[in-house]
Design a protein around this motif. Structure first.
Motif, PDB file in Angstrom:
ATOM      1  N   ALA A 169       0.832  -1.199   0.000  1.00 53.56           N
ATOM      2  CA  ALA A 169       0.000   0.000   0.000  1.00 53.56           C
ATOM      3  C   ALA A 169       0.870   1.254   0.000  1.00 53.56           C
ATOM      4  CB  ALA A 169      -0.945  -0.001   1.192  1.00 53.56           C
ATOM      5  N   ALA A 170       1.938   1.239   0.779  1.00 51.09           N
ATOM      6  CA  ALA A 170       2.836   2.402   0.858  1.00 51.09           C
ATOM      7  C   ALA A 170       3.446   2.721  -0.504  1.00 51.09           C
ATOM      8  CB  ALA A 170       3.928   2.159   1.888  1.00 51.09           C
ATOM      9  N   ARG A 171       3.628   1.710  -1.339  1.00 52.06           N
ATOM     10  CA  ARG A 171       4.231   1.929  -2.658  1.00 52.06           C
ATOM     11  C   ARG A 171       3.315   2.686  -3.610  1.00 52.06           C
ATOM     12  NH1 ARG A 171       6.091  -3.752  -2.053  1.00 52.06           N
ATOM     13  NH2 ARG A 171       8.121  -3.541  -1.038  1.00 52.06           N
ATOM     14  N   MET A 172       2.044   2.905  -3.238  1.00 49.57           N
ATOM     15  CA  MET A 172       1.186   3.772  -4.065  1.00 49.57           C
ATOM     16  C   MET A 172       1.733   5.196  -4.053  1.00 49.57           C
ATOM     17  SD  MET A 172      -2.778   2.699  -3.591  1.00 49.57           S
ATOM     18  CE  MET A 172      -3.275   3.831  -4.885  1.00 49.57           C
ATOM     19  N   SER A 173       2.478   5.520  -3.010  1.00 53.68           N
ATOM     20  CA  SER A 173       3.136   6.817  -2.901  1.00 53.68           C
ATOM     21  C   SER A 173       4.538   6.689  -3.475  1.00 53.68           C
ATOM     22  CB  SER A 173       3.222   7.246  -1.438  1.00 53.68           C
ATOM     23  OG  SER A 173       4.221   8.235  -1.264  1.00 53.68           O
TER      24      SER A 173
ATOM     25  N   ILE B 230       6.478  11.619   8.544  1.00 57.39           N
ATOM     26  CA  ILE B 230       5.655  12.253   7.509  1.00 57.39           C
ATOM     27  C   ILE B 230       5.168  13.603   8.037  1.00 57.39           C
ATOM     28  CG2 ILE B 230       3.540  12.029   6.129  1.00 57.39           C
ATOM     29  CD1 ILE B 230       5.535   9.862   5.483  1.00 57.39           C
ATOM     30  N   PRO B 231       5.409  14.699   7.306  1.00 58.04           N
ATOM     31  CA  PRO B 231       4.943  16.016   7.766  1.00 58.04           C
ATOM     32  C   PRO B 231       3.473  16.279   7.404  1.00 58.04           C
ATOM     33  CG  PRO B 231       6.215  16.281   5.779  1.00 58.04           C
ATOM     34  CD  PRO B 231       6.254  14.809   6.118  1.00 58.04           C
ATOM     35  N   VAL B 232       2.620  15.332   7.751  1.00 61.91           N
ATOM     36  CA  VAL B 232       1.187  15.433   7.521  1.00 61.91           C
ATOM     37  C   VAL B 232       0.515  15.181   8.859  1.00 61.91           C
ATOM     38  CG1 VAL B 232      -0.790  14.365   6.335  1.00 61.91           C
ATOM     39  CG2 VAL B 232       1.391  14.629   5.127  1.00 61.91           C
ATOM     40  N   ASP B 233      -0.543  15.935   9.177  1.00 64.10           N
ATOM     41  CA  ASP B 233      -1.190  15.735  10.468  1.00 64.10           C
ATOM     42  C   ASP B 233      -1.862  14.362  10.517  1.00 64.10           C
ATOM     43  OD1 ASP B 233      -4.393  16.140  10.225  1.00 64.10           O
ATOM     44  OD2 ASP B 233      -3.343  17.387   8.749  1.00 64.10           O
ATOM     45  N   GLY B 234      -1.984  13.821  11.719  1.00 66.11           N
ATOM     46  CA  GLY B 234      -2.503  12.477  11.919  1.00 66.11           C
ATOM     47  C   GLY B 234      -3.917  12.278  11.428  1.00 66.11           C
ATOM     48  N   ARG B 235      -4.756  13.279  11.593  1.00 63.58           N
ATOM     49  CA  ARG B 235      -6.159  13.159  11.171  1.00 63.58           C
ATOM     50  C   ARG B 235      -6.246  12.989   9.650  1.00 63.58           C
ATOM     51  NH1 ARG B 235     -10.442  17.562  11.045  1.00 63.58           N
ATOM     52  NH2 ARG B 235     -12.355  16.364  10.875  1.00 63.58           N
ATOM     53  N   THR B 236      -5.463  13.770   8.922  1.00 61.47           N
ATOM     54  CA  THR B 236      -5.434  13.658   7.459  1.00 61.47           C
ATOM     55  C   THR B 236      -4.787  12.347   7.041  1.00 61.47           C
ATOM     56  OG1 THR B 236      -5.292  16.057   7.227  1.00 61.47           O
ATOM     57  CG2 THR B 236      -4.605  14.738   5.324  1.00 61.47           C
ATOM     58  N   MET B 237      -3.689  11.980   7.709  1.00 64.15           N
ATOM     59  CA  MET B 237      -2.968  10.764   7.337  1.00 64.15           C
ATOM     60  C   MET B 237      -3.842   9.530   7.506  1.00 64.15           C
ATOM     61  SD  MET B 237      -0.125  10.298   5.980  1.00 64.15           S
ATOM     62  CE  MET B 237       0.470   8.772   5.296  1.00 64.15           C
ATOM     63  N   LYS B 238      -4.758   9.571   8.459  1.00 68.01           N
ATOM     64  CA  LYS B 238      -5.687   8.451   8.655  1.00 68.01           C
ATOM     65  C   LYS B 238      -6.454   8.183   7.357  1.00 68.01           C
ATOM     66  CE  LYS B 238      -9.830   7.203  11.271  1.00 68.01           C
ATOM     67  NZ  LYS B 238     -10.786   7.650  12.282  1.00 68.01           N
ATOM     68  N   TYR B 239      -6.919   9.245   6.695  1.00 70.63           N
ATOM     69  CA  TYR B 239      -7.658   9.092   5.440  1.00 70.63           C
ATOM     70  C   TYR B 239      -6.747   8.624   4.308  1.00 70.63           C
ATOM     71  CZ  TYR B 239     -11.936  10.993   7.290  1.00 70.63           C
ATOM     72  OH  TYR B 239     -13.079  11.165   8.008  1.00 70.63           O
ATOM     73  N   VAL B 240      -5.529   9.154   4.263  1.00 68.10           N
ATOM     74  CA  VAL B 240      -4.578   8.744   3.230  1.00 68.10           C
ATOM     75  C   VAL B 240      -4.282   7.250   3.375  1.00 68.10           C
ATOM     76  CG1 VAL B 240      -2.230   9.054   2.361  1.00 68.10           C
ATOM     77  CG2 VAL B 240      -3.587  11.058   3.008  1.00 68.10           C
ATOM     78  N   VAL B 241      -4.064   6.805   4.605  1.00 69.74           N
ATOM     79  CA  VAL B 241      -3.779   5.386   4.860  1.00 69.74           C
ATOM     80  C   VAL B 241      -4.968   4.531   4.439  1.00 69.74           C
ATOM     81  CG1 VAL B 241      -3.411   3.674   6.691  1.00 69.74           C
ATOM     82  CG2 VAL B 241      -2.044   5.774   6.641  1.00 69.74           C
ATOM     83  N   GLN B 242      -6.184   4.953   4.780  1.00 72.71           N
ATOM     84  CA  GLN B 242      -7.372   4.200   4.366  1.00 72.71           C
ATOM     85  C   GLN B 242      -7.417   4.077   2.844  1.00 72.71           C
ATOM     86  OE1 GLN B 242     -10.742   6.276   5.978  1.00 72.71           O
ATOM     87  NE2 GLN B 242     -10.437   5.477   8.043  1.00 72.71           N
ATOM     88  N   TYR B 243      -7.115   5.158   2.153  1.00 72.43           N
ATOM     89  CA  TYR B 243      -7.155   5.140   0.696  1.00 72.43           C
ATOM     90  C   TYR B 243      -6.138   4.153   0.120  1.00 72.43           C
ATOM     91  CZ  TYR B 243      -7.235   6.545  -4.152  1.00 72.43           C
ATOM     92  OH  TYR B 243      -7.347   6.524  -5.522  1.00 72.43           O
ATOM     93  N   VAL B 244      -4.884   4.254   0.539  1.00 70.92           N
ATOM     94  CA  VAL B 244      -3.863   3.376  -0.055  1.00 70.92           C
ATOM     95  C   VAL B 244      -4.075   1.921   0.337  1.00 70.92           C
ATOM     96  CG1 VAL B 244      -2.160   5.211  -0.362  1.00 70.92           C
ATOM     97  CG2 VAL B 244      -2.080   3.813   1.725  1.00 70.92           C
ATOM     98  N   GLU B 245      -4.542   1.677   1.551  1.00 72.90           N
ATOM     99  CA  GLU B 245      -4.817   0.295   1.954  1.00 72.90           C
ATOM    100  C   GLU B 245      -5.964  -0.298   1.135  1.00 72.90           C
ATOM    101  OE1 GLU B 245      -3.164  -1.808   3.632  1.00 72.90           O
ATOM    102  OE2 GLU B 245      -1.923  -0.712   5.035  1.00 72.90           O
ATOM    103  N   HIS B 246      -6.931   0.520   0.785  1.00 74.82           N
ATOM    104  CA  HIS B 246      -8.056   0.030  -0.021  1.00 74.82           C
ATOM    105  C   HIS B 246      -7.671  -0.136  -1.493  1.00 74.82           C
ATOM    106  CE1 HIS B 246     -12.176  -0.590  -1.369  1.00 74.82           C
ATOM    107  NE2 HIS B 246     -11.921   0.275  -2.332  1.00 74.82           N
ATOM    108  N   HIS B 247      -6.931   0.837  -2.039  1.00 72.48           N
ATOM    109  CA  HIS B 247      -6.711   0.870  -3.484  1.00 72.48           C
ATOM    110  C   HIS B 247      -5.417   0.234  -3.975  1.00 72.48           C
ATOM    111  CE1 HIS B 247     -10.180   2.877  -5.121  1.00 72.48           C
ATOM    112  NE2 HIS B 247     -10.141   3.780  -4.157  1.00 72.48           N
ATOM    113  N   TRP B 248      -4.531  -0.203  -3.110  1.00 70.89           N
ATOM    114  CA  TRP B 248      -3.279  -0.758  -3.636  1.00 70.89           C
ATOM    115  C   TRP B 248      -3.538  -1.985  -4.503  1.00 70.89           C
ATOM    116  CZ3 TRP B 248      -1.272  -5.601  -3.027  1.00 70.89           C
ATOM    117  CH2 TRP B 248      -1.774  -6.385  -1.993  1.00 70.89           C
ATOM    118  N   ASN B 249      -4.604  -2.719  -4.204  1.00 68.64           N
ATOM    119  CA  ASN B 249      -4.915  -3.893  -5.025  1.00 68.64           C
ATOM    120  C   ASN B 249      -6.289  -3.784  -5.695  1.00 68.64           C
ATOM    121  OD1 ASN B 249      -6.540  -4.263  -2.816  1.00 68.64           O
ATOM    122  ND2 ASN B 249      -6.026  -6.410  -2.514  1.00 68.64           N
TER     123      ASN B 249
END
Length: 159
Positions: A23-27, A46-65
């Motif tokens: 999932a991390a490799r989507m970035s 990562i210089p991104v706030d935790g609340r935003t990063m939560k959504y980014v993580v959800q996205y990459v975990e869902h869409h990597w495959n």
């Protein structure tokens, strides 16, 4: 740690998210940073706030495959007609602007396309005043400056 990396967000009290390496490799950025020997614990600040990063993580975990379908550019209709049900639920957050900045910084093209298309859909057909209200943007232009800018960009309104 052969299969995961830890993303440490830059909040006052750091927040960490464990993400699969796939999932991390989507970035593009994370893909380069996590290339360490397998088995090593990889913590990436990562210089991104935790609340935003939560959504980014959800996205990459869902869409990597589950690759998202490409979004047409320019967006001709409503965004809801061209994205998945999962993405529709994902987009309804007050963090869309933050997710755009995070996707840009982390170089996640699919997330950047999705969030930018969402904002384009939100502002389509709205007046300048409505857009300012929607995003809480203060008008700091004088009426003269506003008119000059309107004249310089008249082609935008004609399109």
């Amino acid at each position: 740690w052969e299969t995961h990396v830890v993303l440490r967000c830059g909040d006052v009290k750091p927040i960490e998210y464990v993400v699969t390496r796939k999932a991390a490799r989507m970035s593009r950025i994370l893909g380069m940073l996590e290339e360490q020997e397998e088995g090593e614990a990889t913590v990436i600040p990562i210089p991104v706030d935790g609340r935003t990063m939560k959504y980014v993580v959800q996205y990459v975990e869902h869409h990597w495959n589950q690759k998202a379908a490409p979004i047409e550019k320019p967006l001709r209709g409503e965004i809801h007609g061209v994205i998945s049900e999962w993405d529709k639920k994902f987009l309804f957050t007050d963090l869309v602007k933050n997710c755009i900045m995070a996707a840009d910084f982390l170089q996640i093209p699919d997330l950047l396309d999705l969030t930018c298309a969402c904002v384009a859909s939100m502002i389509k057909g709205k007046s300048l005043g409505q857009v300012r209200d929607l995003f809480n943007i203060e008008n700091d232009f004088t009426p003269e400056e506003e008119e000059r800018i309107r004249q310089e960009n008249r082609w935008c309104e004609e399109a």
